[in-house]
Write a protein that holds these residues in place. Structure first.
Motif, PDB file in Angstrom:
ATOM      1  N   THR A  55       2.224   4.949   0.709  1.00 18.50           N
ATOM      2  CA  THR A  55       2.285   5.681   1.980  1.00 18.50           C
ATOM      3  C   THR A  55       1.145   6.676   2.139  1.00 18.50           C
ATOM      4  O   THR A  55       0.499   6.722   3.193  1.00 18.50           O
ATOM      5  CB  THR A  55       3.632   6.415   2.095  1.00 18.50           C
ATOM      6  N   ASN A  84      -8.806  -3.202   5.582  1.00 22.03           N
ATOM      7  CA  ASN A  84      -7.484  -2.668   5.246  1.00 22.03           C
ATOM      8  C   ASN A  84      -6.366  -3.093   6.183  1.00 22.03           C
ATOM      9  O   ASN A  84      -5.217  -2.708   5.962  1.00 22.03           O
ATOM     10  CB  ASN A  84      -7.541  -1.139   5.224  1.00 22.03           C
ATOM     11  N   LYS A 115      -2.128   4.811   2.812  1.00 19.57           N
ATOM     12  CA  LYS A 115      -2.259   4.241   4.165  1.00 19.57           C
ATOM     13  C   LYS A 115      -2.493   5.328   5.205  1.00 19.57           C
ATOM     14  O   LYS A 115      -3.243   5.132   6.146  1.00 19.57           O
ATOM     15  CB  LYS A 115      -1.052   3.378   4.527  1.00 19.57           C
ATOM     16  N   LYS A 154      -3.204  -4.833   4.683  1.00 19.89           N
ATOM     17  CA  LYS A 154      -2.436  -4.078   3.698  1.00 19.89           C
ATOM     18  C   LYS A 154      -1.324  -3.239   4.316  1.00 19.89           C
ATOM     19  O   LYS A 154      -0.359  -2.907   3.632  1.00 19.89           O
ATOM     20  CB  LYS A 154      -3.368  -3.164   2.897  1.00 19.89           C
ATOM     21  N   SER A 155      -1.476  -2.901   5.603  1.00 22.31           N
ATOM     22  CA  SER A 155      -0.491  -2.035   6.237  1.00 22.31           C
ATOM     23  C   SER A 155      -0.512  -2.227   7.746  1.00 22.31           C
ATOM     24  O   SER A 155      -1.574  -2.263   8.366  1.00 22.31           O
ATOM     25  CB  SER A 155      -0.810  -0.564   5.905  1.00 22.31           C
ATOM     26  N   MET A 211       0.843  -1.171   0.000  1.00 24.14           N
ATOM     27  CA  MET A 211       0.000   0.000   0.000  1.00 24.14           C
ATOM     28  C   MET A 211       0.892   1.240   0.000  1.00 24.14           C
ATOM     29  O   MET A 211       1.831   1.320   0.748  1.00 24.14           O
ATOM     30  CB  MET A 211      -0.914  -0.018   1.227  1.00 24.14           C
TER      31      MET A 211
END
Length: 151
Positions: free
Chosen positions: A3, A38, A6, A41-42, A1
């Motif tokens: 920056t 989400n 996110k 993803k991060s 993802m």
């Protein structure tokens, strides 16, 4: 993802708690939906989502405790010596022996609990805005007085 993406997602998780003012329990529903979709993803989004939900759960617990203190103390303090016999007789409701003078300590305790609740709600609003700004800039934000329900 990416920056920027996110950071925006983490900020949006925080801002989604403000839906509580329009939709009941929106401060739980929307952050959980955004976080669960989400979180893989991060790590940043995962951590901020957990912190946001923990903060909302903590505030719910604090508010519940204050309500359990304030409601009975205010009712007892106001209506301790009131005569409700008129309700049974279907007459006009008249409060005999209604006096606040003897119950100022109990009423003060209830009023303080209500004031604390108001302070918590105002602080919550500003903390959410502050957390959203910090996370949109990529800085991790840890809410104060949060109980870690989700680790």
């Amino acid at each position: 993802m990416e920056t920027n993406s996110k950071n925006n997602t983490a900020a949006f998780i925080n801002l989604s708690t403000l839906t509580q003012y329009f939709i009941p329990f929106g401060n739980f529903i929307f952050p959980i939906i955004i976080w669960t979709t989400n979180k893989d993803k991060s790590g940043f989004v995962d951590r901020q989502g957990k912190d946001t939900i923990n903060f909302q759960l903590s505030l719910f617990l604090y508010s519940l405790l204050l309500a359990l203190i304030a409601i009975p103390t205010l009712l007892i303090g106001l209506f301790k010596d009131a005569n409700f016999s008129a309700i049974v007789n279907h007459d006009d409701l008249v409060f005999d022996n209604f006096s606040i003078g003897e119950h100022t300590g109990l009423l003060t305790f209830g009023i303080i609990a209500v004031a604390l609740f108001g302070f918590i709600k105002v602080a919550e609003f500003f903390l959410i805005i502050h957390a959203s700004i910090k996370t949109s800039n990529g800085d991790a934000y840890k809410y104060p007085l949060t109980i870690p329900f989700i680790k």
